[in-house]
Write a protein that holds these residues in place. Structure first.
Motif, PDB file in Angstrom:
ATOM      1  N   GLY A 390       0.813  -1.211   0.000  1.00  0.00           N
ATOM      2  CA  GLY A 390       0.000   0.000   0.000  1.00  0.00           C
ATOM      3  C   GLY A 390       0.848   1.264   0.000  1.00  0.00           C
ATOM      4  O   GLY A 390       2.054   1.236   0.296  1.00  0.00           O
ATOM      5  N   ARG A 391       0.227   2.390  -0.291  1.00  0.00           N
ATOM      6  CA  ARG A 391       0.963   3.660  -0.360  1.00  0.00           C
ATOM      7  C   ARG A 391       1.485   4.092   1.008  1.00  0.00           C
ATOM      8  O   ARG A 391       2.522   4.762   1.114  1.00  0.00           O
ATOM      9  CB  ARG A 391       0.064   4.758  -0.933  1.00  0.00           C
ATOM     10  N   ASP A 392       0.790   3.718   2.082  1.00  0.00           N
ATOM     11  CA  ASP A 392       1.212   4.151   3.412  1.00  0.00           C
ATOM     12  C   ASP A 392       2.569   3.577   3.792  1.00  0.00           C
ATOM     13  O   ASP A 392       3.282   4.159   4.626  1.00  0.00           O
ATOM     14  CB  ASP A 392       0.172   3.741   4.464  1.00  0.00           C
ATOM     15  N   GLY A 393       2.934   2.444   3.251  1.00  0.00           N
ATOM     16  CA  GLY A 393       4.202   1.829   3.606  1.00  0.00           C
ATOM     17  C   GLY A 393       5.342   2.208   2.684  1.00  0.00           C
ATOM     18  O   GLY A 393       6.440   1.653   2.803  1.00  0.00           O
ATOM     19  N   MET A 394       5.137   3.173   1.792  1.00  0.00           N
ATOM     20  CA  MET A 394       6.160   3.539   0.820  1.00  0.00           C
ATOM     21  C   MET A 394       6.785   4.877   1.171  1.00  0.00           C
ATOM     22  O   MET A 394       6.156   5.746   1.785  1.00  0.00           O
ATOM     23  CB  MET A 394       5.547   3.592  -0.589  1.00  0.00           C
ATOM     24  N   SER A 395       8.045   5.051   0.775  1.00  0.00           N
ATOM     25  CA  SER A 395       8.771   6.286   1.064  1.00  0.00           C
ATOM     26  C   SER A 395       8.290   7.402   0.136  1.00  0.00           C
ATOM     27  O   SER A 395       7.602   7.161  -0.864  1.00  0.00           O
ATOM     28  CB  SER A 395      10.273   6.068   0.864  1.00  0.00           C
ATOM     29  N   GLU A 396       8.679   8.650   0.470  1.00  0.00           N
ATOM     30  CA  GLU A 396       8.305   9.786  -0.367  1.00  0.00           C
ATOM     31  C   GLU A 396       8.897   9.646  -1.773  1.00  0.00           C
ATOM     32  O   GLU A 396       8.259  10.006  -2.763  1.00  0.00           O
ATOM     33  CB  GLU A 396       8.784  11.082   0.283  1.00  0.00           C
ATOM     34  N   ARG A 397      10.095   9.136  -1.853  1.00  0.00           N
ATOM     35  CA  ARG A 397      10.737   8.961  -3.168  1.00  0.00           C
ATOM     36  C   ARG A 397       9.969   7.936  -4.002  1.00  0.00           C
ATOM     37  O   ARG A 397       9.783   8.114  -5.210  1.00  0.00           O
ATOM     38  CB  ARG A 397      12.188   8.507  -2.974  1.00  0.00           C
ATOM     39  N   ASP A 398       9.502   6.868  -3.336  1.00  0.00           N
ATOM     40  CA  ASP A 398       8.729   5.860  -4.057  1.00  0.00           C
ATOM     41  C   ASP A 398       7.385   6.421  -4.524  1.00  0.00           C
ATOM     42  O   ASP A 398       6.939   6.142  -5.639  1.00  0.00           O
ATOM     43  CB  ASP A 398       8.490   4.639  -3.179  1.00  0.00           C
ATOM     44  N   LEU A 399       6.746   7.241  -3.661  1.00  0.00           N
ATOM     45  CA  LEU A 399       5.477   7.850  -4.039  1.00  0.00           C
ATOM     46  C   LEU A 399       5.656   8.801  -5.219  1.00  0.00           C
ATOM     47  O   LEU A 399       4.780   8.899  -6.088  1.00  0.00           O
ATOM     48  CB  LEU A 399       4.873   8.596  -2.851  1.00  0.00           C
TER      49      LEU A 399
END
Length: 456
Positions: A390-399
């Motif tokens: 999910g998006r909540d578990g991803m870093s800002e760079r990944d988002l």
């Protein structure tokens, strides 16, 4: 073409559109044959196979009404030839080179065998210079180059017709020059026929059409691309024009090849297609190219509808071996109403580096294509990770990478029916990279270099 020299009434049997003639003294493969029916009607045909003194003839029409006693077979001692003249430009013909536009027949300047003349490898020039299609995903990331053979791999239900129509309407030479589009349609339905005829009338460049309908003779489906490419070679190498031949659909061509092979009772290869299908397709696609010292070129854009979206199917598989890359359409993009649904990751133009850019924009184009491909590929990989954590578990760079991939698909790949110049496409790409901070300080607005007004 010479008059008939040998006449026979020794028909052994008739099977579909195949005629078996016995005790033939002289014949050659590809020889033109005229069959005169008992009622006086005449059918054209071609010698397909010779076995001792028995000859197999493929007719271009229906054999209804023929019999083995009163039917006359005339051998012409001449192979299939095409009438050639600059007057073919702006005309529409059938797969057997008969006018379909209601205009009178033209006066040929010369006749040439439809098998063409192989280009001496020593005389071949390296394909270069860019053909603009108006489609950003092709022009920027998979550029089409003069003298190249670059197929489009599509599937059932995908907007192949609309993509081909857009290319027919908007294809042009970015650097100027005489340009002609030859459109070869094989096995069309009436709906497709109406669409393409309307498209040809709105084509910006000079055009020539060769149309084979689904109900037309199968043999005509094999002749149409050969007539078209003979005309292309004539215009390119004798009149200095740059010709783009769009052939749709190669799958219908190969199915016709399989049908005739089965009627001849040949041993089938993969999926029932004849073992010589590779060499047959090569005899078409290898007619693309440039000749050293001549200004013209022949570029081929074949369209392949992959059965069941299977890129390993014999038709796309063999096509990929012969051609120089592929443009692949993506069903997922189409489901999201993105047009054209070009999947840039498996798509490839092996000669892109020979033709991209013009003057000062060359390095900008190369850098932009590399950056767009790298960041979009990373974003597509991150989509798989997003599905797991999910998006909540991803870093800002990944988002950031995810958002860039979404914006790239919705703003760069998707362009609807509109055409984009190469300058606008390049500028849009740099604008996307700057918005996400991925341009690394490279790439001033390309349209300023081209003297165009920057896009909003």
């Amino acid at each position: 073409m010479r008059l008939s020299t040998h006449i026979y009434r020794s028909i052994g049997s008739i099977s579909g559109q195949l005629l078996f003639v016995r005790n033939v003294r002289q014949a050659r493969i590809g020889e033109i044959v005229t069959v005169v029916a008992p009622d006086g009607g005449r059918l054209a045909g071609e010698v397909l196979q010779i076995s001792e003194r028995d000859v197999l003839v493929q007719l271009y029409g229906d054999t209804q009404g023929l019999d083995g006693l009163r039917t006359r077979v005339e051998f012409s001692d001449a192979v299939s030839t095409a009438p050639l003249s600059p007057e073919v430009i702006g005309r529409v013909f059938s797969g057997s080179f008969q006018p379909l536009d209601g205009l009178p027949a033209f006066l040929p300047e010369k006749w040439a065998p439809i098998s063409g003349k192989p280009i001496n490898p020593v005389a071949r020039d390296v394909p270069h210079q860019f053909i603009e299609t108006g489609i950003s995903a092709i022009d920027v990331l998979n550029s089409l180059v003069r003298g190249q053979k670059l197929p489009v791999f599509s599937g059932s239900g995908l907007p192949t017709k609309e993509l081909v129509g857009g290319i027919l309407r908007h294809a042009r030479l970015a650097e100027g020059g005489e340009f002609v589009v030859i459109f070869v349609a094989l096995g069309l339905t009436f709906t497709e026929y109406a669409y393409y005829m309307d498209t040809l009338q709105r084509t910006e460049s000079d055009f020539i059409g060769f149309i084979n309908m689904a109900g037309d003779p199968v043999m005509e489906r094999l002749l149409a691309p050969r007539f078209a490419l003979t005309v292309a070679e004539y215009l390119a190498y004798e009149h200095g024009k740059n010709v783009l031949a769009v052939i749709t659909d190669v799958t219908n061509y190969c199915d016709a090849l399989r049908e005739i092979s089965n009627a001849r009772e040949e041993l089938p290869g993969r999926r029932g297609y004849p073992g010589y299908m590779y060499s047959d397709l090569a005899s078409l696609f290898e007619r693309a190219g440039r000749v050293r010292g001549l200004p013209g070129s022949v570029t081929i854009l074949p369209v392949v509808n992959m059965p069941e979206d299977d890129i390993t199917h014999p038709i796309p598989d063999l096509t990929g071996y012969i051609t120089e890359g592929q443009i692949v359409l993506h069903r997922g993009l189409h489901r999201r109403d993105l047009f054209p649904p070009v999947d840039v990751l498996p798509s490839l133009s092996r000669l892109m580096q020979k033709g991209i850019g013009a003057g000062r924009t060359r390095e900008d184009h190369r850098q932009l294509a590399n950056l767009l491909y790298k960041n979009y590929a990373r974003g597509r990989e991150l989509k798989k990770l997003e599905a797991i954590i999910g998006r909540d578990g991803m870093s800002e760079r990944d988002l950031l990478g995810l958002d860039f991939a979404a914006a790239f698909e919705e703003e760069f790949i998707h362009q609807g029916e509109a055409s984009r110049s190469i300058g606008k496409s390049l500028d849009l790409g740099w604008s996307l990279l700057r918005r996400f901070g991925l341009d690394a300080g490279l790439g001033p607005p390309v349209q300023e270099k081209l003297g165009e007004e920057p896009s909003a």
